[in-house]
Enzyme design. Structure first.
Site, PDB file in Angstrom:
ATOM      1  N   ASN A  35      25.757 -22.358 -72.657  1.00 26.88           N
ATOM      2  CA  ASN A  35      26.558 -22.345 -71.760  1.00 26.88           C
ATOM      3  C   ASN A  35      27.820 -21.099 -72.275  1.00 26.88           C
ATOM      4  O   ASN A  35      28.808 -20.761 -72.083  1.00 26.88           O
ATOM      5  CB  ASN A  35      27.028 -22.410 -70.788  1.00 26.88           C
ATOM      6  N   SER A 124      38.687 -33.566 -62.906  1.00 28.93           N
ATOM      7  CA  SER A 124      38.590 -33.006 -61.825  1.00 28.93           C
ATOM      8  C   SER A 124      39.236 -33.313 -60.793  1.00 28.93           C
ATOM      9  O   SER A 124      38.779 -34.538 -60.282  1.00 28.93           O
ATOM     10  CB  SER A 124      37.301 -31.963 -61.173  1.00 28.93           C
ATOM     11  N   TYR A 149      27.802 -33.328 -59.724  1.00 23.39           N
ATOM     12  CA  TYR A 149      28.755 -33.490 -60.820  1.00 23.39           C
ATOM     13  C   TYR A 149      30.219 -33.757 -60.374  1.00 23.39           C
ATOM     14  O   TYR A 149      30.693 -34.269 -61.444  1.00 23.39           O
ATOM     15  CB  TYR A 149      28.805 -31.952 -60.210  1.00 23.39           C
ATOM     16  N   LYS A 153      32.181 -37.526 -62.572  1.00 21.40           N
ATOM     17  CA  LYS A 153      33.855 -37.336 -62.967  1.00 21.40           C
ATOM     18  C   LYS A 153      33.993 -38.740 -62.370  1.00 21.40           C
ATOM     19  O   LYS A 153      34.663 -38.558 -63.449  1.00 21.40           O
ATOM     20  CB  LYS A 153      34.332 -36.277 -62.563  1.00 21.40           C
TER      21      LYS A 153
HETATM   22  C1  WQD Z   1      37.181 -21.384 -54.611  1.00 23.82           C
HETATM   23  C2  WQD Z   1      37.015 -21.275 -53.039  1.00 23.82           C
HETATM   24  C3  WQD Z   1      35.340 -20.627 -51.862  1.00 23.82           C
HETATM   25  C4  WQD Z   1      33.643 -17.733 -53.956  1.00 23.82           C
HETATM   26  C5  WQD Z   1      35.308 -25.670 -58.171  1.00 23.82           C
HETATM   27  C6  WQD Z   1      34.608 -27.218 -58.479  1.00 23.82           C
HETATM   28  C7  WQD Z   1      35.222 -27.666 -59.097  1.00 23.82           C
HETATM   29  C8  WQD Z   1      35.752 -26.385 -60.375  1.00 23.82           C
HETATM   30  C9  WQD Z   1      36.512 -25.301 -60.252  1.00 23.82           C
HETATM   31  C10 WQD Z   1      34.899 -27.487 -62.057  1.00 23.82           C
HETATM   32  C11 WQD Z   1      37.031 -21.790 -52.156  1.00 23.82           C
HETATM   33  C12 WQD Z   1      36.019 -19.645 -52.293  1.00 23.82           C
HETATM   34  C13 WQD Z   1      33.831 -18.972 -54.233  1.00 23.82           C
HETATM   35  C14 WQD Z   1      33.097 -16.802 -53.291  1.00 23.82           C
HETATM   36  C15 WQD Z   1      34.472 -17.899 -52.027  1.00 23.82           C
HETATM   37  N1  WQD Z   1      34.826 -26.498 -61.289  1.00 23.82           N
HETATM   38  N2  WQD Z   1      35.231 -18.783 -52.612  1.00 23.82           N
HETATM   39  N3  WQD Z   1      33.565 -16.801 -52.459  1.00 23.82           N
HETATM   40  O1  WQD Z   1      34.282 -24.425 -55.342  1.00 23.82           O
HETATM   41  O2  WQD Z   1      36.871 -25.056 -55.328  1.00 23.82           O
HETATM   42  O3  WQD Z   1      36.332 -25.965 -57.215  1.00 23.82           O
HETATM   43  O4  WQD Z   1      35.349 -25.090 -58.976  1.00 23.82           O
HETATM   44  O5  WQD Z   1      35.709 -27.975 -63.031  1.00 23.82           O
HETATM   45  O6  WQD Z   1      35.638 -28.877 -60.007  1.00 23.82           O
HETATM   46  O7  WQD Z   1      34.801 -28.366 -57.324  1.00 23.82           O
HETATM   47  O8  WQD Z   1      36.112 -23.058 -56.681  1.00 23.82           O
HETATM   48  O9  WQD Z   1      35.700 -21.185 -56.962  1.00 23.82           O
HETATM   49  O10 WQD Z   1      33.704 -21.987 -56.478  1.00 23.82           O
HETATM   50  O11 WQD Z   1      35.905 -21.688 -54.729  1.00 23.82           O
HETATM   51  O12 WQD Z   1      34.783 -17.287 -50.491  1.00 23.82           O
HETATM   52  O13 WQD Z   1      31.936 -16.334 -53.711  1.00 23.82           O
HETATM   53  O14 WQD Z   1      37.099 -19.372 -53.144  1.00 23.82           O
HETATM   54  O15 WQD Z   1      34.336 -21.244 -50.689  1.00 23.82           O
HETATM   55  O16 WQD Z   1      37.633 -21.880 -51.172  1.00 23.82           O
HETATM   56  P1  WQD Z   1      36.015 -24.691 -55.802  1.00 23.82           P
HETATM   57  P2  WQD Z   1      36.021 -21.989 -56.239  1.00 23.82           P
END
Ligand code: WQD
Length: 338
Positions: A35, A124, A149, A153
């Protein structure tokens, strides 16, 4: 001191390697390049002028891992990043996650269980699910995981905790990250854009640079100040420094317990719309977005209570949301040669 960084050519791993080298540690990276790109090795060297040792090892390869530890008997610490991390993918392919995130962790521990070893585990805030009380402390209950996932963790922390209980020479710290964003100020390392981004910030920067048509904001009907979900966005360099602080706590034998956990966040929550506004300010780019329905599995609100990491590790975040988003934008432009 020689430190092994598994997944050290990845997004967070590469930033930690830079910080370790700048603190005088000798770094050995293992990565299976599934990756990331081998170019990250040269990019790290171009920042620190020190080329880390690199071995192309897959942590799922039990024999390959044992061979590695025979080749490098003088490792004092391990920072373990090598794992799969896409929530959505884990739902569709759970066995990939249990093999890569659990089997591999067991093999890693089996190789070092009888050595004096300091281990930093990449965990996480996902382990909390939707916390009942905000900001989230380390004592918040661990809720049933909402994805394989997240389960890896939770289980990963338990595996390390149980092993450290019976192997007194093993000391470990689990760092529960909130939302890592941004890139090194040199723009030589950052989050490599492989495929369609699942996370908010890389999708924002790819939309702003014209690679994506429009950002979809997943829901504006949440019970928050502007209806969009709240997260704790932490600059990846701040996060990297937290890893070095945690490692030195173990190497200097300052830990109170064999296994400790710390929340690593800024302590401030930002809504999706606030992130978009901060990005527009930091980049000078208007962002094309639309509001759509909620994404399954998303929590409403998650941001860290940072007393423990500040009082015990002596660490706190330094970069603002705007600075972090500005660094993401500089990285995006460099990746696209703009
Ligand atoms: C953030 C916010 C979405 C994309 C995940 C994992 C966490 C870590 C980080 C690994 C949310 C919103 C997102 C988009 C949007 N991963 N969003 N449009 O889900 O908080 O965390 O990634 O370590 O463990 O759970 O991060 O960036 O996906 O989302 O509106 O196209 O942005 O709904 O509210 P998340 P995210």
């Amino acid at each position: 001191m020689k430190i092994l960084v598994t997944g050290g050519l990845g997004y967070i791993g590469s930033h930690v390697v830079v910080e370790l080298q700048e603190q005088g540690y000798e770094v050995v990276i293992i990565d299976n390049l599934s990756n990331t790109s081998i170019d990250v090795l040269d990019n790290i060297k171009s920042i620190t002028n020190i080329e880390p040792a690199f071995e192309n090892v897959d942590v799922r390869d039990k024999d390959g891992l044992s061979k590695f530890f025979n080749q490098y008997p003088d490792i004092s610490g391990i920072i373990h990043f090598a794992a799969s991390k896409a929530v959505g993918e884990s739902v569709n392919n759970p066995l990939l996650y249990y093999e890569n995130n659990i089997n591999a962790l067991v093999y890693l521990l089996q190789n070092v269980q009888d050595k004096e070893m300091s281990i930093i585990f990449s965990s996480s805030c996902t382990v909390y699910g939707q916390a009942d009380v905000l900001p989230v402390t380390e004592n918040a209950p661990i809720k049933p995981a909402e994805s394989p996932y997240g389960n890896t963790k939770q289980v990963g922390e338990e595996i390390i905790k149980d092993t450290c209980k019976v192997k007194p020479n093993l000391k470990a710290i689990a760092l529960r990250y909130f939302n890592p964003i941004g890139a090194h100020e040199s723009a030589k390392i950052g989050e490599l854009p492989l495929g369609v981004p699942q996370n908010l910030v890389p999708y924002i920067t790819q939309t702003a640079i014209g690679l994506r048509e429009q950002l979809s904001v997943y829901g504006d009907d949440y019970p928050t100040r502007d209806g969009t979900a709240i997260r704790d966005y932490i600059h990846v360099v701040d996060l990297a420094k937290a890893h070095v602080a945690a490692l030195s706590r173990l190497l200097e034998k300052k830990a109170d317990e064999n296994f400790e956990v710390f929340n690593v966040g800024t302590g401030t929550g930002s809504t999706v719309l606030e992130v978009i506004a901060a990005f527009e300010k930091a980049s000078g780019q208007k962002l094309n977005y639309k509001i759509v329905g909620r994404r399954a599995g998303d929590v409403v609100e998650a941001y860290a209570q940072t007393d423990k990491v500040r009082n015990i590790l002596g660490w706190e975040s330094k970069y603002s949301l705007e600075e972090a988003l500005g660094s993401s934008w500089v990285w995006e432009k460099r990746v696209r040669n703009k």
